[in-house]
Enzyme design. Sequence first.
Site: not given
Ligand code: HSE
Length: 440
Positions: A15, A108, A137, A208
């Site tokens: 993606t 991450k 993001g 993160k």
């Molecule tokens: N799975 C993550 C979220 C996105 O739901 O924010 C990628 O870091």
Amino acid sequence: MDKPCINVGILGWGTVGTGVSKILVNQHALIAKNSGTQLCLKKIVKQTLPASRPGVTLPSDCLTTNPAEVVDNPSIDIVVELIGGVSGARALISRALQNGKHVVTANKALLAEHGAELFQLASQHQVSLNFEASTAGGIPIIKTLQESFAGNQIRSLYGIVNGTCNYILSEMHEREVDFADVLKAAQDKGYAEADPTLDVGGIDAAQKLILLIALAYRSNLSLEELYVEGITNITQKEIQYASELGYVIKLIAIAKLTDRNRVEARVHPTLLPERSLLANVGGAFNAVCVIGDAVGPTLFYGQGAGEMPTASAVVADIIDAAKSVQQGVSPPISQAWIADSEAEVSVCPIDEIETRYYLRFVVADRPGVLAKIGTILGNCDISIASVIQKDPHGIDTVSLVMLTHTAREKNMKTALAQIYTLEEVEGNAHLIRIEEEVAF
Ligand code: HSE
């Protein structure tokens, strides 16, 4: 005269890789105009080759199944790792760095575990390792912490950094549905992963947070050092009662400097005042609130996942690396993970944090129960700020919902252990920590 092309190779055409290829190919002229760099997409590695993807026409011979055509290719200047996972990505990034290539990654999990080793390698080979897309993001929070706030002592940081959890909690709040039903609907619509454990268990947010803490406090923490609690125990009752008390429940990644060398590092469901900006971040959106000693409170909001928002962050990193290549200078190396014992902070154990609490006990509706609970809390130096009794649960049982004043977590544990011995108390309390500092 046109500047020479800086050649880019991408590992992974999922993606985000597709989004990056769309921007590099379709916005080539715009990037050149905005940044003065000519970026040429040379190679994309994909395990099984698709013939094409809608929305982008790749240069001929661009696709390959062989990662060596990117990481060992002398004509490639910048390697973009978008395959995810830890061991394969670690090996390929290490090889690319050793070959003198700048690397951009959105990974991450890899950096949370092996950041120190990879940044040392980048430093040794005088190349950059950029990772804007790894956290929140499309929100440029990495660059902000690294550059824009470099003159600040970061006092605290509060992040809604997992879109899946924020979507689930927002839906529970707005549509009055239960956790399991929202999760299932989110999976059916493709919003949540088939295996959502890392998201709803708080691990994704914790990874993160490790990266944000590395930047804010130059401390290289491991996952085991953080306190992590996901959202799976949040019930519709907690959402409703919190709302009646003027709060919204969010999964928050928290970093807080408590004294000179200690930082609170925790991820858990949190009650935020409903008037606060963070409490109003809905759906799958992300937001990070950073409070610096000079700048004061700041808030960054945007899409934390998805094809184009994440690609936007990856391309910004590619452009930064391209500028170093073009100018023939060594890139600034992130100091975040480079060992510096003087600058390191240690984690404040969860038992030592001080915060306010939301508590819900299911108790027998008999005289004296509230007094017994209140006495135990009082003896443990925990002061009740407000209490309400809610509707029956079963025969003769009710919910007692309390908010406390600031108390020490260790005292709370001691009090709860004593409260659980009362025959009038059913099961364990629902405990959610409260954060008021975000109330701007
Ligand atoms: N799975 C993550 C979220 C996105 O739901 O924010 C990628 O870091």
